[in-house]
Motif scaffolding. Sequence first.
Motif, PDB file in Angstrom:
ATOM      1  N   TYR A 198      -3.425   6.993   3.063  1.00 17.71           N
ATOM      2  CA  TYR A 198      -3.163   6.173   1.889  1.00 17.71           C
ATOM      3  C   TYR A 198      -3.711   6.871   0.646  1.00 17.71           C
ATOM      4  O   TYR A 198      -4.652   7.656   0.718  1.00 17.71           O
ATOM      5  N   ASN A 252      -8.542   2.348   0.773  1.00 14.55           N
ATOM      6  CA  ASN A 252      -7.690   2.314   1.957  1.00 14.55           C
ATOM      7  C   ASN A 252      -7.990   3.476   2.894  1.00 14.55           C
ATOM      8  O   ASN A 252      -7.938   3.349   4.112  1.00 14.55           O
ATOM      9  N   GLN A 253      -8.329   4.640   2.315  1.00 17.16           N
ATOM     10  CA  GLN A 253      -8.681   5.789   3.139  1.00 17.16           C
ATOM     11  C   GLN A 253      -9.938   5.505   3.947  1.00 17.16           C
ATOM     12  O   GLN A 253      -9.993   5.741   5.164  1.00 17.16           O
ATOM     13  N   GLN A 296       0.841  -1.193   0.000  1.00 18.53           N
ATOM     14  CA  GLN A 296       0.000   0.000   0.000  1.00 18.53           C
ATOM     15  C   GLN A 296       0.880   1.248   0.000  1.00 18.53           C
ATOM     16  O   GLN A 296       1.992   1.243   0.529  1.00 18.53           O
ATOM     17  N   TRP A 320       1.561   5.253   0.846  1.00 22.27           N
ATOM     18  CA  TRP A 320       1.235   6.305   1.808  1.00 22.27           C
ATOM     19  C   TRP A 320       1.614   7.661   1.234  1.00 22.27           C
ATOM     20  O   TRP A 320       2.664   7.839   0.618  1.00 22.27           O
TER      21      TRP A 320
END
Length: 395
Positions: free
Chosen positions: A269, A274-275, A260, A262
Amino acid sequence: MFFLRVHSVDAESPVDPETVFSAPQSQNPKFSERRGVLHLFRTASQSSLPNSNSLSSHLFIVAVPNYLSFDDFIRFCGPHHLDQFHRLLFIRNDGMEDRYSVLIEFVDQLAADGFHSNFDGKKFSPGEAEICHILFLISVEYSECEEVAGTPPAGFTEIPTCPVCLERLDPDTSGILTTLCDHSFQCPCVSKWTYLSCQVCRFCQQQDEKPTCFICGTLDDVWVCMICGFVGCGRYKEGHAIRHWKDTQHCYSLDFRTQQIWDYVGDNYVHRLNQDQSKTDSKSEEMRFRCMSQEGDCGTCECHEDLEVSGAFFNSKVEAIVDEYNRLLTSQLETQRQYYESLLVEAKSKAESSISEAVEKATTSGMLDIQNELEKCTEERNAVAEGSCINKVDG
């Protein structure tokens, strides 16, 4: 929109005309090439996906596979678009043996929009995996100073120039439509880039060798910079990855363990899924802590209200996943639509060209037959005239 800086290694030079056979020199735009290191920046305040406000006649093709020669690339573009090129620059980086980049300046905005619509997201070759990614550029600068070339302008953030790393990012971040593939580990399409000149891709491919922090050497919680390939440990170790961001402004970092990405600037993210998941997890953790800290209401954390809240959080997570995949499906359908429409346009162009050639050939052949017949008749007429003259003389 995007901004490109090139750390020039040598001066710009014209392309040898003998290497480009597909373009008649009388109709050629200015073809040239140069060597340098590319630094690509995007505006940090808005989505970089192309829209009607992307008014620019400069297009940047991020990566063209090396098996396509300059002449092959011209053939890929087609003769129709060649007439709309004002200037075409091939940019090679000595450290990137598997690809080169192309900068095209068009005669007007309409021509640039048409080229972007026809070729963005299209495969360079039907049997290969590499895809043509095209970005609109605000401007291009050249610098002989490496430090100047790598410094982001005010309001801009540097993003990777590796096509695979760009596809790993969220579409709003990279400016390109996402793909169904996550390009992780032994993914066949990653292997298509023969030399894997991108250090991030090499790390993802080499599962047997775990990268270590370049500063302290730890194997745990390591992050790889998406821009330059620097490996540093996370903030819960020695924090060398975040220090690298503060020193270089390279804000995108890949978690080697989870794959993932960042974003240090947004402190989140880069992908919407992912957020949403990280926000949901933080809310769940906050709810769990509040429940355990209560006195007298329940002896455990399994009270009815908490179960209802947990169910709501679970449902919101499911909805986020569904929404993300709906977005993904929509983008893929749009990409497929553009691809097949481009095939139809290409087929129509070839059919019209074949018909034109057939008509021209038939016309030419007919004209030759008529010409031959005319010459034959002329000869017969001359022969008859000569015979008449001889008869008159004899008489």
